[in-house]
Design an enzyme around this catalytic site. Sequence first.
Site, mmCIF file in Angstrom:
data_model
loop_
_atom_site.group_PDB
_atom_site.id
_atom_site.type_symbol
_atom_site.label_atom_id
_atom_site.label_comp_id
_atom_site.label_asym_id
_atom_site.label_seq_id
_atom_site.Cartn_x
_atom_site.Cartn_y
_atom_site.Cartn_z
ATOM 1 N N GLU A 248 3.192 -9.125 -0.901
ATOM 2 C CA GLU A 248 3.619 -7.763 -1.267
ATOM 3 C C GLU A 248 4.549 -7.100 -0.231
ATOM 4 O O GLU A 248 4.200 -6.094 0.409
ATOM 5 C CB GLU A 248 2.382 -6.901 -1.537
ATOM 6 C CG GLU A 248 1.557 -7.434 -2.679
ATOM 7 C CD GLU A 248 0.390 -6.528 -3.076
ATOM 8 O OE1 GLU A 248 0.059 -5.599 -2.317
ATOM 9 O OE2 GLU A 248 -0.178 -6.759 -4.156
ATOM 10 N N GLU B 297 -2.225 -12.139 -7.860
ATOM 11 C CA GLU B 297 -3.219 -11.059 -7.857
ATOM 12 C C GLU B 297 -3.193 -10.309 -9.184
ATOM 13 O O GLU B 297 -2.129 -9.911 -9.636
ATOM 14 C CB GLU B 297 -2.953 -10.026 -6.754
ATOM 15 C CG GLU B 297 -3.377 -10.457 -5.393
ATOM 16 C CD GLU B 297 -3.089 -9.393 -4.351
ATOM 17 O OE1 GLU B 297 -3.231 -8.198 -4.641
ATOM 18 O OE2 GLU B 297 -2.681 -9.780 -3.238
HETATM 19 C C1 JSK Z 1 -4.253 -4.151 -3.882
HETATM 20 C C2 JSK Z 1 0.141 -0.065 -4.296
HETATM 21 C C3 JSK Z 1 -3.047 -6.958 -1.915
HETATM 22 C C4 JSK Z 1 -4.517 -7.068 -1.631
HETATM 23 C C5 JSK Z 1 -5.179 -5.922 -2.389
HETATM 24 C C6 JSK Z 1 -1.783 0.682 -3.013
HETATM 25 C C7 JSK Z 1 -1.106 -0.316 -3.709
HETATM 26 C C8 JSK Z 1 -1.706 -1.627 -3.866
HETATM 27 C C9 JSK Z 1 -2.955 -2.028 -3.490
HETATM 28 C C10 JSK Z 1 0.690 1.164 -4.213
HETATM 29 C C11 JSK Z 1 0.021 2.184 -3.528
HETATM 30 C C12 JSK Z 1 -1.210 1.950 -2.920
HETATM 31 C C13 JSK Z 1 -0.133 4.568 -3.118
HETATM 32 C C14 JSK Z 1 0.845 5.742 -2.966
HETATM 33 C C15 JSK Z 1 2.865 5.396 -4.150
HETATM 34 C C16 JSK Z 1 3.510 5.607 -5.516
HETATM 35 C C17 JSK Z 1 -4.010 -5.063 -2.707
HETATM 36 N N1 JSK Z 1 -2.924 -6.013 -3.000
HETATM 37 N N2 JSK Z 1 -3.059 -3.283 -3.953
HETATM 38 N N3 JSK Z 1 -1.935 -3.659 -4.527
HETATM 39 N N4 JSK Z 1 -1.102 -2.648 -4.511
HETATM 40 N N5 JSK Z 1 4.943 5.388 -5.514
HETATM 41 N N6 JSK Z 1 5.795 6.401 -5.286
HETATM 42 N N7 JSK Z 1 6.931 6.457 -5.858
HETATM 43 O O1 JSK Z 1 -6.119 -5.248 -1.578
HETATM 44 O O2 JSK Z 1 -4.711 -6.920 -0.249
HETATM 45 O O3 JSK Z 1 0.639 3.407 -3.489
HETATM 46 O O4 JSK Z 1 1.576 5.939 -4.154
#
Ligand code: JSK
Length: 447
Positions: A166, A353
């Site tokens: 990611e 994932e």
């Molecule tokens: C889960 C994405 C790898 C593995 C899992 C968290 C995530 C996220 C978490 C975006 C996010 C927060 C919050 C703020 C932004 C919106 C993990 N994947 N996981 N995947 N993605 N955007 N603004 N324009 O634990 O370790 O954003 O909001």
Amino acid sequence: MSIIQFPTEMKWGVATASYQIEGAVNEDGRGLSIWDTFSHTPGKVLNGDNGDIACDSYHRYEEDIALLKDLGVDVYRFSIAWPRIYPQGTGDVNEKGLAFYHKFVDTLLENGIEPICTLYHWDLPQALQDEGGWNNRSTIDAFVEYAETMFREFKGKINYWITLNEPWCTSFLSNYLGVHAPGYNDLQLAVNVSHHLLLAHGRAVQKFRELNIEGEIGYAPNTTWIDPYSNKTEDIQACQREIGWYIEWFMDPVFKGKYPEFLVEWFKNKGVKLPINEGDLEVIKQPIDFIGINYYSGHVGRYKEGEGLFHLEMIDLGYERTDIDWPIYPDGFYHVLTHITERYGKVPIYITENGSCYNEEPVHGRVKDNNRIKYLQQHLTSLHRAIQSGVNIKGYISWSLMDNFEWAEGYSKRFGLVFINFRTLERIKKDSFYWYKKTIENKWFDL
Ligand code: JSK
């Protein structure tokens, strides 16, 4: 009743990551990571949680592998903690760190489970961050040194390698939105980091080929899908910008050898430019063997002047949400996969994932997580639709084997097929564990 039947050759698995499950942060010579620093900084992680103990998988890996064996997975996606190998990020190798992962991988292989190894799942050695981290091109050199050591050490044992997990999270979530470590709010910094990450990926792929390592190598971007609220051009384009932030920004350079012009322009209008040097894009576009796709959720969005980075507001149409408040949008999974195939061709894809957060607790020793089963059914059906539409799916790896440290959410958000009692570290198989086990065994399920 509809039967959803998957290709026989498709691989099935589950995923975890080092900082989220291992614990033992001060053991056997491990160095500090940026997540040790971040999680111990007051206010950064919910409830002041940290990964000091986590699931204690560093000591309980045999129990975890027994769960994997029982689940019947073909593959297990895990990550190596860079600071266990190079405590200072570069320089001396920590033999005890190497020894741990050899023991771990050998035990997987003895149990007939194929390891899929992520080299970088966010636990950057703090010593490198102290020198600028991914904003400093010397970190790319350190990453290639670390990757080479892993390739040489595990040649013939690990045949599937993921360079980065990611990169959107490592760059934009961590250096622009400030939600993850190291927690900056600087768009230029985030764009620099995104470019250096892709360079590090390309350089590691080059090293993998140079060393003539058997097996396959790829990387694992995270994705989302935003459906336009209307067919108005402004709505459509705002959604394309947000989708492109996750997909085209991190995939066009690898598959097309250039960044998506519409986003380069968008960032340029915000005074942000790409730190591209001569030859960078040739390095990044090294051919890869597969791409890992992470998908959790999608939205409906419409243009709103001044809203966020892309003038986009999400509209809540009342989609059901998981316990991390992410809308459940299985069609988005289908759209992401067909969009990638239309843009880049039939690239071999592993879903690296996909999973859901539900916080059910055990009642008389049983965790009845029917919502997680429903999420899996919905998203595996979308995956099946994509396969039927010609998407080249090689495997499905669900997040996660067990509840673990969910970054800034700490232990408050449970994604596991196995419940973890974080006080006793007892593992309890949830109902979803048994559903997934049966689906892996049958390679089909009924709706
Ligand atoms: C889960 C994405 C790898 C593995 C899992 C968290 C995530 C996220 C978490 C975006 C996010 C927060 C919050 C703020 C932004 C919106 C993990 N994947 N996981 N995947 N993605 N955007 N603004 N324009 O634990 O370790 O954003 O909001």
